[in-house]
Design a protein around this motif. Structure first.
Motif, PDB file in Angstrom:
ATOM      1  N   GLU A  38       0.825  -1.199   0.000  1.00  0.00           N
ATOM      2  CA  GLU A  38       0.000   0.000   0.000  1.00  0.00           C
ATOM      3  C   GLU A  38       0.861   1.251   0.000  1.00  0.00           C
ATOM      4  O   GLU A  38       0.599   2.223  -0.719  1.00  0.00           O
ATOM      5  N   THR A  39       1.940   1.231   0.810  1.00  0.00           N
ATOM      6  CA  THR A  39       2.837   2.391   0.889  1.00  0.00           C
ATOM      7  C   THR A  39       3.537   2.630  -0.436  1.00  0.00           C
ATOM      8  O   THR A  39       3.654   3.760  -0.917  1.00  0.00           O
ATOM      9  N   VAL A  40       3.976   1.548  -1.084  1.00  0.00           N
ATOM     10  CA  VAL A  40       4.664   1.675  -2.369  1.00  0.00           C
ATOM     11  C   VAL A  40       3.723   2.234  -3.429  1.00  0.00           C
ATOM     12  O   VAL A  40       4.065   3.162  -4.174  1.00  0.00           O
ATOM     13  N   LEU A  41       2.508   1.717  -3.512  1.00  0.00           N
ATOM     14  CA  LEU A  41       1.570   2.160  -4.531  1.00  0.00           C
ATOM     15  C   LEU A  41       1.155   3.612  -4.322  1.00  0.00           C
ATOM     16  O   LEU A  41       0.966   4.355  -5.292  1.00  0.00           O
ATOM     17  N   ASN A  42       1.032   4.037  -3.073  1.00  0.00           N
ATOM     18  CA  ASN A  42       0.608   5.412  -2.806  1.00  0.00           C
ATOM     19  C   ASN A  42       1.706   6.423  -3.090  1.00  0.00           C
ATOM     20  O   ASN A  42       1.441   7.621  -3.190  1.00  0.00           O
ATOM     21  N   GLN A  43       2.949   5.980  -3.206  1.00  0.00           N
ATOM     22  CA  GLN A  43       4.043   6.886  -3.536  1.00  0.00           C
ATOM     23  C   GLN A  43       4.275   6.988  -5.041  1.00  0.00           C
ATOM     24  O   GLN A  43       5.103   7.779  -5.485  1.00  0.00           O
ATOM     25  N   MET A  44       3.550   6.203  -5.834  1.00  0.00           N
ATOM     26  CA  MET A  44       3.726   6.229  -7.278  1.00  0.00           C
ATOM     27  C   MET A  44       3.097   7.483  -7.873  1.00  0.00           C
ATOM     28  O   MET A  44       2.016   7.904  -7.458  1.00  0.00           O
ATOM     29  N   GLU A  45       3.780   8.083  -8.841  1.00  0.00           N
ATOM     30  CA  GLU A  45       3.244   9.225  -9.591  1.00  0.00           C
ATOM     31  C   GLU A  45       2.443   8.718 -10.791  1.00  0.00           C
ATOM     32  O   GLU A  45       2.577   9.214 -11.909  1.00  0.00           O
ATOM     33  N   MET A  46       1.649   7.727 -10.550  1.00  0.00           N
ATOM     34  CA  MET A  46       0.807   7.131 -11.578  1.00  0.00           C
ATOM     35  C   MET A  46      -0.402   6.517 -10.896  1.00  0.00           C
ATOM     36  O   MET A  46      -0.286   5.909  -9.833  1.00  0.00           O
ATOM     37  N   ALA A  47      -1.571   6.686 -11.513  1.00  0.00           N
ATOM     38  CA  ALA A  47      -2.785   6.109 -10.946  1.00  0.00           C
ATOM     39  C   ALA A  47      -2.784   4.601 -11.149  1.00  0.00           C
ATOM     40  O   ALA A  47      -2.456   4.111 -12.227  1.00  0.00           O
ATOM     41  N   VAL A  48      -3.138   3.859 -10.095  1.00  0.00           N
ATOM     42  CA  VAL A  48      -3.285   2.409 -10.167  1.00  0.00           C
ATOM     43  C   VAL A  48      -4.691   2.074  -9.683  1.00  0.00           C
ATOM     44  O   VAL A  48      -5.061   2.367  -8.549  1.00  0.00           O
ATOM     45  N   VAL A  49      -5.479   1.469 -10.574  1.00  0.00           N
ATOM     46  CA  VAL A  49      -6.848   1.085 -10.252  1.00  0.00           C
ATOM     47  C   VAL A  49      -6.996  -0.405 -10.534  1.00  0.00           C
ATOM     48  O   VAL A  49      -6.584  -0.885 -11.598  1.00  0.00           O
ATOM     49  N   VAL A  50      -7.565  -1.146  -9.582  1.00  0.00           N
ATOM     50  CA  VAL A  50      -7.768  -2.582  -9.737  1.00  0.00           C
ATOM     51  C   VAL A  50      -9.271  -2.852  -9.765  1.00  0.00           C
ATOM     52  O   VAL A  50     -10.012  -2.351  -8.912  1.00  0.00           O
ATOM     53  N   CYS A  51      -9.705  -3.641 -10.754  1.00  0.00           N
ATOM     54  CA  CYS A  51     -11.115  -4.010 -10.888  1.00  0.00           C
ATOM     55  C   CYS A  51     -11.247  -5.531 -10.851  1.00  0.00           C
ATOM     56  O   CYS A  51     -10.308  -6.255 -11.214  1.00  0.00           O
ATOM     57  N   ASP A  52     -12.415  -6.001 -10.422  1.00  0.00           N
ATOM     58  CA  ASP A  52     -12.667  -7.438 -10.430  1.00  0.00           C
ATOM     59  C   ASP A  52     -13.175  -7.871 -11.808  1.00  0.00           C
ATOM     60  O   ASP A  52     -13.201  -7.076 -12.756  1.00  0.00           O
ATOM     61  N   ARG A  53     -13.587  -9.133 -11.920  1.00  0.00           N
ATOM     62  CA  ARG A  53     -14.030  -9.656 -13.221  1.00  0.00           C
ATOM     63  C   ARG A  53     -15.308  -8.990 -13.714  1.00  0.00           C
ATOM     64  O   ARG A  53     -15.646  -9.099 -14.895  1.00  0.00           O
ATOM     65  N   PHE A  54     -16.009  -8.301 -12.826  1.00  0.00           N
ATOM     66  CA  PHE A  54     -17.241  -7.632 -13.220  1.00  0.00           C
ATOM     67  C   PHE A  54     -17.021  -6.141 -13.452  1.00  0.00           C
ATOM     68  O   PHE A  54     -17.958  -5.357 -13.485  1.00  0.00           O
ATOM     69  N   SER A  55     -15.754  -5.741 -13.589  1.00  0.00           N
ATOM     70  CA  SER A  55     -15.361  -4.357 -13.875  1.00  0.00           C
ATOM     71  C   SER A  55     -15.732  -3.404 -12.745  1.00  0.00           C
ATOM     72  O   SER A  55     -15.907  -2.203 -12.972  1.00  0.00           O
ATOM     73  N   ASN A  56     -15.837  -3.917 -11.522  1.00  0.00           N
ATOM     74  CA  ASN A  56     -16.075  -3.067 -10.359  1.00  0.00           C
ATOM     75  C   ASN A  56     -14.751  -2.736  -9.686  1.00  0.00           C
ATOM     76  O   ASN A  56     -13.875  -3.601  -9.544  1.00  0.00           O
ATOM     77  N   VAL A  57     -14.590  -1.470  -9.242  1.00  0.00           N
ATOM     78  CA  VAL A  57     -13.345  -1.019  -8.618  1.00  0.00           C
ATOM     79  C   VAL A  57     -13.193  -1.661  -7.248  1.00  0.00           C
ATOM     80  O   VAL A  57     -14.109  -1.602  -6.415  1.00  0.00           O
ATOM     81  N   ILE A  58     -12.033  -2.281  -7.014  1.00  0.00           N
ATOM     82  CA  ILE A  58     -11.757  -2.845  -5.686  1.00  0.00           C
ATOM     83  C   ILE A  58     -10.555  -2.178  -5.024  1.00  0.00           C
ATOM     84  O   ILE A  58     -10.301  -2.396  -3.844  1.00  0.00           O
ATOM     85  N   TYR A  59      -9.823  -1.337  -5.791  1.00  0.00           N
ATOM     86  CA  TYR A  59      -8.693  -0.609  -5.191  1.00  0.00           C
ATOM     87  C   TYR A  59      -8.313   0.558  -6.093  1.00  0.00           C
ATOM     88  O   TYR A  59      -8.401   0.479  -7.317  1.00  0.00           O
ATOM     89  N   GLY A  60      -7.917   1.678  -5.475  1.00  0.00           N
ATOM     90  CA  GLY A  60      -7.347   2.811  -6.186  1.00  0.00           C
ATOM     91  C   GLY A  60      -6.329   3.482  -5.287  1.00  0.00           C
ATOM     92  O   GLY A  60      -6.598   3.747  -4.106  1.00  0.00           O
ATOM     93  N   ASN A  61      -5.125   3.755  -5.806  1.00  0.00           N
ATOM     94  CA  ASN A  61      -4.094   4.369  -4.960  1.00  0.00           C
ATOM     95  C   ASN A  61      -4.345   5.866  -4.815  1.00  0.00           C
ATOM     96  O   ASN A  61      -5.278   6.431  -5.394  1.00  0.00           O
ATOM     97  N   ALA A  62      -3.484   6.537  -4.054  1.00  0.00           N
ATOM     98  CA  ALA A  62      -3.683   7.957  -3.758  1.00  0.00           C
ATOM     99  C   ALA A  62      -3.639   8.807  -5.016  1.00  0.00           C
ATOM    100  O   ALA A  62      -4.417   9.753  -5.178  1.00  0.00           O
ATOM    101  N   PHE A  63      -2.737   8.484  -5.950  1.00  0.00           N
ATOM    102  CA  PHE A  63      -2.625   9.281  -7.166  1.00  0.00           C
ATOM    103  C   PHE A  63      -3.873   9.118  -8.036  1.00  0.00           C
ATOM    104  O   PHE A  63      -4.266  10.046  -8.734  1.00  0.00           O
TER     105      PHE A  63
END
Length: 751
Positions: free
Chosen positions: A16-41
């Motif tokens: 979580e700490t590594v992803l939140n320090q990235m200067e790039m948006a990271v979004v994770v979706c499940d098989r139904f295209s629903n958002v299950i994670y998004g980092n700070a960026f």
């Protein structure tokens, strides 16, 4: 010395700490295209805070409505294991717009299965809003057009991208012959011009010489009108001029659609008071931008027109090669069929996925009211598959007239398919690499006898039909799936065997024959696909629900059973056996001359009971005598080897023929003498009479395997005219081999 991977425990950081320090948006979706994670960026880039979007669709990230289709295609592609990269327009919560460059990859389980989607995104350009629009527009137009080969879809994609981001109004006019017709009229906010003002889609358009669109086409270059209030142009009609003034059109760009020097039409964009823009005027950069967009649109339109022309050619070709729209009227059968060519399905960045295929079906009248039925599929797409399908249908129709068992017909058809393999280069010592591989063809050939209710069939790698009896839906059991036609090539050796099978169909039994397009690759709402077994079960359930209805209703229910677009042709043939028994009379006789009159008497009584006209009944009885006489005269105590037999029909008392002329019959002197002495014979023949709705069929069975042929009799010949009379007086006649001999048959119309 520390090696790579030997990091001290203190240095480990939570993911979580590594992803939140990235200067790039990271979004994770499940098989139904629903958002299950998004980092700070991601929260910063897309303009949402906290976790309020967790569990919601990826479309909730603010993806602009015109990009929803693109986002859906992205999900489908990545969930199948692919990767995707492109540009989105995102609307932030504060109302601002940002163009994002996204890269999507599948999220895989350790087992290798795709569990979801990971999206990496960054801002396409850090600049003002106008510059962002200009930067992303041309790229997004190219992405939208890359996977489009259908004209209407191509034009819709262009309009959806331009309105409302770059224009309040979008018009695209294309030439058809020497006239210009409106193909697109798109406006911001869903606004629609009043009737009789601006031309509607499908209407002809004629621009006056001073109009900016006319200038663009004449100059072959984009024309910019920065301020419409300072320039008055002659409008096509007075009502269109008044509407433009009322809408407050402020600025216009018109660009010709040119490809390879040919003018396809013109595209125009306009800004007006329909939306509240900070600067409702185009400039020189916008003119150049639209010129570049028009070039891409013109190329895509040209490709779409060429594709549609090829598709229409293949469709017309296929339509004329397949049976007529209405099934023929056949005794003891109800028939319905349905053929639907696949529509072009498009996938972003992956081009066209389907064209017209080679699905085929046919119903072939055979001897004595029997019917041949076939359904099959030729590998491949386009005009070549349609052409091969047409050749196959013609070849099978010709082979079917031999009246041989279905397995024999498939063996002959397989040999014919494999002759389509040929060396590409004529040279000595060619090998298998020089061959054009023959098309692979799946098909099942059936022969149905409505009087005995026996269905004979052989299969060549095709799906089994559905069998509906007493409301219960199952599959007709194939003892062998068989091998597709064309599998064995030159030099491979071995013989392809097709299994001969049969089944007796109860009254009212329904068979549903179909090609694999009915059950293959149907998309689900979650972006995945129904499996073949899931699709089959849907079709079985739909057919069961309407099994008591007519054959047309069953065909429609089968086609509509599986939701989603099809990417392959679908052919469906539904047949239902008659609930009532059909009229038939048959009897066996010793092969003796005296039995000719007995056979004729049986035929006369049957024809009278069936209400056959007296004149036609007499004609039919005459032909019965001719055929039966030939059988009696050529009877032997044991079956002769298979060879062609010359029949002349000159029986005792019939047309003065000498039945014992060994030159006429090809018999030995000893056998002729035996026949002359009228010695008893052990051979029998069987006479079978069948009545249909429009005709009567007569069949004579015996154990001699030699098939008859017509022989031309000379003026002084006393024999040789019997079979000629059958050929001239019957509407159809023929002979077919049976398991223990042959059957000679002819058909006489009732009316």
């Amino acid at each position: 010395m520390k090696r790579w991977g030997e990091t001290p425990y203190e240095a480990h950081l939570p993911p979580e700490t590594v992803l939140n320090q990235m200067e790039m948006a990271v979004v994770v979706c499940d098989r139904f295209s629903n958002v299950i994670y998004g980092n700070a960026f991601a929260r910063q880039l897309f303009g949402f805070g906290g976790d309020e979007l967790i569990g919601h669709s990826v479309l909730s990230l603010g993806i602009a409505e015109e990009d929803h289709e693109q986002a859906t295609e992205l999900a489908k592609h990545v969930l199948k294991g692919g990767v995707w990269e492109g540009t989105f327009c995102n609307l932030r919560a504060d109302g601002s717009t940002v163009y994002t460059r996204a890269h999507a990859v599948p999220l895989r389980h350790p087992s290798g299965a795709v569990d979801g989607i990971v999206i990496f995104a960054r801002e396409a350009l850090r600049s003002n809003q106008r510059e962002q629009d200009r930067y992303g527009l041309l790229e997004r137009i190219g992405e939208r057009l890359a996977g489009s080969l259908e004209l209407e879809s191509t034009l819709r994609r262009v309009a959806d991208t331009l309105v409302p981001q770059f224009a309040d109004h979008c018009f695209i006019d294309l030439f058809s012959g020497d006239r210009l017709f409106r193909r697109v009229s798109r406006h911001a906010g869903g606004w629609t011009p009043p009737p009789g003002t601006w031309a509607e889609v499908g209407e002809a358009v004629s621009y006056p010489p001073g109009h900016f669109s006319a200038k663009a086409m004449a100059r072959r270059d984009a024309v910019l009108v920065e301020d419409m209030l300072q320039h008055r142009f002659a409008a096509p009609t007075e009502p269109s001029q008044r509407l433009g003034d009322a809408m407050g059109v402020t600025s216009v760009i018109s660009a010709p659609l040119l490809v390879r020097g040919e003018l396809l039409g013109v595209m125009s964009l306009a800004l007006s008071n329909l939306t509240k823009r900070v600067d409702p005027h185009y400039d020189g950069f916008d003119r150049d931008l639209l010129g570049a967009i028009a070039s891409r649109v013109a190329l895509s339109v040209d490709n779409a027109l060429l594709f549609e022309e090829e598709r229409e050619t293949a469709l017309a070709f296929q339509k004329h090669l397949l049976p007529a729209d209405s099934p023929p009227r056949l005794d003891g059968l109800q028939i319905a069929w349905r053929y639907e060519p696949a529509r072009p399905l498009e996938s972003h960045g992956h081009g066209i996925q389907t064209q017209v295929g080679g699905d085929w079906y046919d119903v072939i009248p055979l001897s004595a009211g029997r019917v041949g039925l076939v359904i099959g599929d030729v590998e491949g797409r386009g005009a070549r598959a349609a052409a091969v399908m047409g050749q196959l249908r013609a070849a099978l129709r010709a082979f079917a007239q031999d009246d041989k068992p279905p397995a024999d017909i498939l063996r002959k058809l397989d040999e014919w398919v494999r002759t389509m393999t040929r060396p590409e280069r004529m040279r000595s010592g060619w090998n298998s690499d020089d061959l054009v591989r023959p098309p692979l063809v799946s098909c099942t050939y059936f022969v149905y006898d409505a009087w005995s209710r026996v269905l004979e069939f052989a299969n060549a790698g095709h799906d089994p039909p559905l069998l509906v009896q007493d409301g219960v839906v199952s599959e007709l059991e194939f003892g062998s799936e068989g091998v597709m036609l064309g599998v064995r090539g030159p030099g491979m050796g071995g013989e392809i065997l097709f299994t001969e099978e049969s089944a007796e169909l109860k009254p009212g039994t329904t068979l549903v024959l179909y090609t694999d397009g009915l059950v293959d690759r149907r998309p689900r709402e979650d972006g995945a696909y129904y499996s073949r077994e899931q699709a089959r079960e849907m079709v079985r359930s739909a057919v069961a629900a309407v099994s008591r209805q007519g054959v047309e209703a069953i065909a429609n229910a089968a086609y509509d059973a599986v939701p989603g677009d099809v990417n392959d042709d679908v052919a469906i043939v539904v047949i239902r056996t008659a609930p009532e028994e059909l009229a038939v009379t048959e009897r066996s006789y010793p092969a003796e001359p005296i039995m000719v009159s007995e056979a004729r008497r049986l035929a006369s009584d049957a024809f009278a009971s069936w209400g056959m006209a007296e004149e036609r009944a007499e004609l039919a009885c005459l032909l019965v005598s001719e055929v039966v006489t030939n059988v009696v005269l050529h009877a032997a105590t044991t079956p002769a080897p298979r060879r062609e037999l010359v029949l002349d029909g000159g029986g005792p008392g019939q047309f003065g023929g000498d039945p014992f002329d060994e030159d006429d019959w090809g018999l030995t002197t000893d056998l002729a003498e035996q026949l002359g002495r009228r010695e008893p014979r052990s051979k029998e023949f069987r006479l079978r009479l069948r009545r249909g709705a429009d005709a009567v069929w007569v069949e004579v069975f015996d154990t001699d395997m030699r098939l008859p042929r017509i022989r031309s009799a000379g003026e002084t010949d006393e024999g040789g005219r019997g079979l000629y009379l059958v050929d001239q007086l019957a509407s159809r006649w023929g002979a077919r081999p049976t398991s223990d001999g042959k059957a000679v048959w002819f058909e006489i119309p009732l009316d």
